[in-house]
Every structure is written in structure tokens, then in C-alpha cells.
Design a protein around this motif. Structure first.
Motif, PDB file in Angstrom:
ATOM      1  N   GLY A 195      12.661   1.429  -2.244  1.00  9.70           N
ATOM      2  CA  GLY A 195      11.716   1.836  -1.204  1.00  9.70           C
ATOM      3  C   GLY A 195      11.662   0.837  -0.072  1.00  9.70           C
ATOM      4  N   ASN A 196      11.670  -0.445  -0.413  1.00 10.58           N
ATOM      5  CA  ASN A 196      11.604  -1.485   0.608  1.00 10.58           C
ATOM      6  C   ASN A 196      12.877  -1.523   1.456  1.00 10.58           C
ATOM      7  N   ILE A 197      14.030  -1.324   0.826  1.00 13.08           N
ATOM      8  CA  ILE A 197      15.296  -1.301   1.563  1.00 13.08           C
ATOM      9  C   ILE A 197      15.299  -0.161   2.579  1.00 13.08           C
ATOM     10  N   LEU A 198      14.774   0.991   2.184  1.00 14.66           N
ATOM     11  CA  LEU A 198      14.680   2.116   3.117  1.00 14.66           C
ATOM     12  C   LEU A 198      13.799   1.766   4.308  1.00 14.66           C
ATOM     13  N   ILE A 199      12.673   1.112   4.051  1.00  9.71           N
ATOM     14  CA  ILE A 199      11.778   0.691   5.137  1.00  9.71           C
ATOM     15  C   ILE A 199      12.491  -0.272   6.077  1.00  9.71           C
ATOM     16  N   TYR A 200      13.183  -1.263   5.518  1.00 13.59           N
ATOM     17  CA  TYR A 200      13.933  -2.219   6.350  1.00 13.59           C
ATOM     18  C   TYR A 200      14.998  -1.510   7.177  1.00 13.59           C
ATOM     19  N   ALA A 201      15.740  -0.604   6.568  1.00 12.47           N
ATOM     20  CA  ALA A 201      16.841   0.053   7.259  1.00 12.47           C
ATOM     21  C   ALA A 201      16.353   0.828   8.481  1.00 12.47           C
ATOM     22  N   ILE A 202      15.301   1.609   8.308  1.00 13.44           N
ATOM     23  CA  ILE A 202      14.786   2.411   9.420  1.00 13.44           C
ATOM     24  C   ILE A 202      14.046   1.525  10.417  1.00 13.44           C
ATOM     25  N   GLY A 230       0.813  -1.219   0.000  1.00 12.94           N
ATOM     26  CA  GLY A 230       0.000   0.000   0.000  1.00 12.94           C
ATOM     27  C   GLY A 230       0.842   1.263   0.000  1.00 12.94           C
ATOM     28  N   VAL A 231       1.890   1.276   0.822  1.00 10.25           N
ATOM     29  CA  VAL A 231       2.755   2.451   0.933  1.00 10.25           C
ATOM     30  C   VAL A 231       3.502   2.707  -0.378  1.00 10.25           C
ATOM     31  N   LEU A 232       4.095   1.663  -0.945  1.00 11.12           N
ATOM     32  CA  LEU A 232       4.883   1.830  -2.156  1.00 11.12           C
ATOM     33  C   LEU A 232       4.013   2.235  -3.348  1.00 11.12           C
ATOM     34  N   LEU A 233       2.828   1.629  -3.466  1.00  9.50           N
ATOM     35  CA  LEU A 233       1.919   2.030  -4.547  1.00  9.50           C
ATOM     36  C   LEU A 233       1.432   3.457  -4.355  1.00  9.50           C
ATOM     37  N   THR A 234       1.196   3.847  -3.099  1.00  8.26           N
ATOM     38  CA  THR A 234       0.757   5.215  -2.827  1.00  8.26           C
ATOM     39  C   THR A 234       1.793   6.216  -3.310  1.00  8.26           C
ATOM     40  N   GLY A 235       3.060   5.990  -2.966  1.00  8.17           N
ATOM     41  CA  GLY A 235       4.109   6.890  -3.423  1.00  8.17           C
ATOM     42  C   GLY A 235       4.232   6.917  -4.929  1.00  8.17           C
ATOM     43  N   ALA A 274       9.699   6.535   2.459  1.00 10.89           N
ATOM     44  CA  ALA A 274       9.651   5.579   1.348  1.00 10.89           C
ATOM     45  C   ALA A 274       8.722   6.081   0.252  1.00 10.89           C
ATOM     46  N   ALA A 275       7.599   6.694   0.636  1.00  8.87           N
ATOM     47  CA  ALA A 275       6.672   7.246  -0.358  1.00  8.87           C
ATOM     48  C   ALA A 275       7.332   8.373  -1.147  1.00  8.87           C
TER      49      ALA A 275
END
Length: 199
Positions: free
Chosen positions: A140-147, A59-64, A114-115
Motif C-alpha cells: 500500500g505504501n509503495i503505491l502511495i509513493y509511486a503515484i 490512517g489510510v492503510l488502517l482504514t483500508g 491504496a485503501a
């Protein structure tokens, strides 16, 4: 004399909706905040970690990607405000400040960033071809994992002897890979459908 040609306006899929207006943008921001809330309810708890498997990253990645960096970030920020205000929009129909400050708070706080990243890349045409869309969603997913995992590390004493990577990254890789593939097929397909598959 050298003449600079005007640069074409950078667009995301949301910009194909006719009639630019504040009302349209508000409707998109509110609608996508609710879309993320719906994806949050696809939640599977794991017994060894406080981080559940959810549909939220999709949802987050598609939103961005669809809204672009500004509207995408605003939609995710609105989603977080809805949860802080007591609306049951977080995973498992939960809400409140404790969720934002708890073990999974880093994932939640990473989503506006990420968005922005995914939306910025989408404006530059990364969402129009499958290979670049895959790369865009991976970033985007890597950024989410990192934080998220860095934040989770603060709470490592609360979930036993397993590593932070096993608590907050490794179990989610297969599902996130599937979500990335789905998103990377949907976006270029949508551009092709609208006949705008050029950079």
C-alpha cells in the motif's frame, strides 16, 4: 460426484461488528473519514519540500485494512470530499481544491487506491499474521509513493534543485516504516483478541 464446498465469506475486522446494515456501514465510513482527518493533523513541515510528514498514511492503510476495499475507499473519498467542501481536514487544518491540484495532490489521490489494495489483501487474510500484514502495508505504501512522487515530479521546479525522491520519498521512509510496523502489530493482535486468527 465431485462437490464444491462453499467458500467462507471474506471478512475484515469491521465485519465482526454484529448486525450488517447500511447504517452500520455509513457510520464506519464517516467515522474512518474523520479518523484520517485526525491523523492529518499530526503534521511536521520540511523546509526543502512541500510534502509534510504526517500520520495520514497510517490512517489510510488502517482504514483500508479494517473496512475492506469498498468501505475503505468510500471513507477516503468522503475525506477528500470533506476537504474539497472546505472542512479543514487536510494536513495543517487546510482544505480546498488547490490542495488536491497542488504538489501533494498525487498523495491524496493515491489514498483511495491504496485503501482498495490493502482492503482487498486484508479480505484474503493478509492482516491476520504479522509477516503478511507487513507485506500488505508495504504494498500500500509503495503505491502511495509511486503515484505521489510521479505527481510531485510535475512540480519539481517549485522546490529547488533536490530530486523528487528526496522531496517526496526518502525523508518519509523511516516514519512510514514505523507506521507500517505499528499497523502490522495492531491488526493481527486485534484478530487474535477476537479469536478469529484463522484464514
Amino acid at each position: 460426484m465431485y462437490r464444491v464446498e462453499p467458500v467462507a465469506e471474506r471478512q475484515t475486522l469491521a465485519d465482526l461488528i454484529r448486525g450488517k446494515s447500511l447504517g452500520r456501514d455509513l457510520a464506519l465510513i464517516i467515522g474512518f473519514s474523520l479518523f484520517v482527518a485526525l491523523t492529518a493533523q499530526i503534521a511536521i513541515p520540511l523546509p526543502w519540500t512541500p510534502v509534510p510528514i504526517t500520520g495520514q498514511t497510517l490512517g489510510v492503510l488502517l482504514t483500508g485494512a479494517i473496512l475492506g476495499p469498498r468501505r475503505g475507499a468510500l471513507a477516503i473519498l468522503l475525506y477528500l470530499v470533506e476537504g474539497l467542501a472546505g472542512m479543514p481536514v487536510f494536513a495543517g487544518m487546510t482544505s480546498g481544491l488547490a490542495k488536491l491540484l497542488g504538489p501533494t495532490g498525487g498523495y491524496l489521490l493515491s489514498w483511495p487506491l491504496a485503501a482498495v489494495l490493502v482492503g482487498w489483501l486484508a479480505q484474503r487474510g493478509w492482516d491476520r499474521r504479522i509477516p503478511t500484514a507487513l507485506a500488505m502495508f508495504c504494498f500500500g505504501n509503495i503505491l502511495i509513493y509511486a503515484i505521489g512522487a510521479s505527481w510531485l515530479n510535475i512540480y519539481k521546479d517549485t522546490f529547488g534543485q533536490i530530486s523528487v525522491m528526496w522531496a517526496g520519498v526518502y525523508p518519509f521512509l523511516p516514519g512510514d516504516a514505523l507506521k507500517i510496523v505499528i499497523a502490522a502489530l495492531v491488526l493481527p493482535g486485534a484478530w487474535a483478541l477476537f479469536g478469529r486468527n484463522e484464514r
